[in-house]
Design a protein around this motif. Structure first.
Motif, PDB file in Angstrom:
ATOM      1  N   UNK A  10       0.924  -1.372  -0.116  1.00 17.55           N
ATOM      2  CA  UNK A  10       0.116   0.083  -0.053  1.00 17.55           C
ATOM      3  C   UNK A  10       0.842   1.379   0.128  1.00 17.55           C
ATOM      4  N   UNK A  11       1.910   1.230   0.696  1.00 17.43           N
ATOM      5  CA  UNK A  11       3.057   2.235   0.888  1.00 17.43           C
ATOM      6  C   UNK A  11       3.517   2.640  -0.506  1.00 17.43           C
ATOM      7  N   UNK A  12       3.820   1.690  -1.268  1.00 17.76           N
ATOM      8  CA  UNK A  12       4.420   1.798  -2.785  1.00 17.76           C
ATOM      9  C   UNK A  12       3.497   2.244  -3.608  1.00 17.76           C
ATOM     10  N   UNK A  13       2.258   1.866  -3.493  1.00 16.46           N
ATOM     11  CA  UNK A  13       1.153   2.412  -4.394  1.00 16.46           C
ATOM     12  C   UNK A  13       0.855   3.954  -4.235  1.00 16.46           C
ATOM     13  N   UNK A  14       0.906   4.213  -2.781  1.00 17.62           N
ATOM     14  CA  UNK A  14       0.425   5.629  -2.415  1.00 17.62           C
ATOM     15  C   UNK A  14       1.858   6.504  -2.946  1.00 17.62           C
ATOM     16  N   UNK A  15       3.128   6.036  -2.777  1.00 20.57           N
ATOM     17  CA  UNK A  15       4.151   6.850  -3.115  1.00 20.57           C
ATOM     18  C   UNK A  15       4.124   7.089  -4.689  1.00 20.57           C
ATOM     19  N   UNK A  16       3.893   5.941  -5.379  1.00 19.69           N
ATOM     20  CA  UNK A  16       3.670   6.305  -6.995  1.00 19.69           C
ATOM     21  C   UNK A  16       2.490   7.114  -7.341  1.00 19.69           C
ATOM     22  N   UNK A  17       1.395   6.976  -6.719  1.00 15.82           N
ATOM     23  CA  UNK A  17       0.168   7.950  -6.958  1.00 15.82           C
ATOM     24  C   UNK A  17       0.444   9.211  -6.656  1.00 15.82           C
ATOM     25  N   UNK A  18       0.905   9.472  -5.426  1.00 17.63           N
ATOM     26  CA  UNK A  18       1.030  10.753  -5.162  1.00 17.63           C
ATOM     27  C   UNK A  18       2.331  11.557  -5.205  1.00 17.63           C
ATOM     28  N   UNK A  19       3.131  10.946  -6.223  1.00 17.39           N
ATOM     29  CA  UNK A  19       4.317  11.559  -6.675  1.00 17.39           C
ATOM     30  C   UNK A  19       4.246  12.562  -8.002  1.00 17.39           C
ATOM     31  N   UNK A  20       4.886  13.552  -8.116  1.00 24.44           N
ATOM     32  CA  UNK A  20       4.823  14.407  -9.527  1.00 24.44           C
ATOM     33  C   UNK A  20       3.573  15.359  -9.340  1.00 24.44           C
ATOM     34  N   UNK A  21       3.244  15.715 -10.742  1.00 26.36           N
ATOM     35  CA  UNK A  21       2.078  16.651 -10.625  1.00 26.36           C
ATOM     36  C   UNK A  21       0.898  16.209 -10.341  1.00 26.36           C
ATOM     37  N   UNK A  22       0.599  14.907 -10.732  1.00 27.83           N
ATOM     38  CA  UNK A  22      -0.848  14.447 -10.337  1.00 27.83           C
ATOM     39  C   UNK A  22      -0.993  14.407  -8.942  1.00 27.83           C
ATOM     40  N   UNK A  23      -0.008  13.945  -8.265  1.00 25.98           N
ATOM     41  CA  UNK A  23      -0.009  13.757  -6.714  1.00 25.98           C
ATOM     42  C   UNK A  23      -0.271  15.099  -6.104  1.00 25.98           C
ATOM     43  N   UNK A  24       0.542  16.355  -6.591  1.00 26.08           N
ATOM     44  CA  UNK A  24       0.258  17.598  -6.219  1.00 26.08           C
ATOM     45  C   UNK A  24      -1.251  17.954  -6.192  1.00 26.08           C
TER      46      UNK A  24
END
Length: 84
Positions: free
Chosen positions: A50-64
């Motif tokens: 879950x932590x790995x998925x969270x980091x991938x989704x919330x990184x970069x412009x989309x995450x912001x």
């Protein structure tokens, strides 16, 4: 447990050695059982996934963008349920 009659110290030592090994086996079984219980209570693999998925989704412009939009969406949903 029945009383056993021994005719030599060698027989006593033999039985004590057997009891020592049995005690160690039971101790190892108990430790294994505790370890399995810990693994079932704390699923660390699931948490890291879950932590790995969270980091991938919330990184970069989309995450912001998601970090800004999600609190507003949750607040809107809560207020909508109340009827405000």
């Amino acid at each position: 447990m029945e009383n056993k009659k021994y005719s030599s110290y060698a027989q006593i030592d033999h039985d004590l050695e057997i009891l020592k090994v049995e005690k160690e086996i039971h101790y190892k079984r108990m430790l294994l059982s505790i370890e399995k219980t810990k693994e079932s209570i704390l699923p660390s693999k699931t948490i890291s996934f879950v932590n790995t998925i969270y980091e991938k989704v919330f990184s970069g412009n989309l995450g912001t963008i998601l970090k800004i939009v999600i609190p507003y969406a949750v607040n809107w949903f809560i207020n909508k349920k109340r009827g405000d």
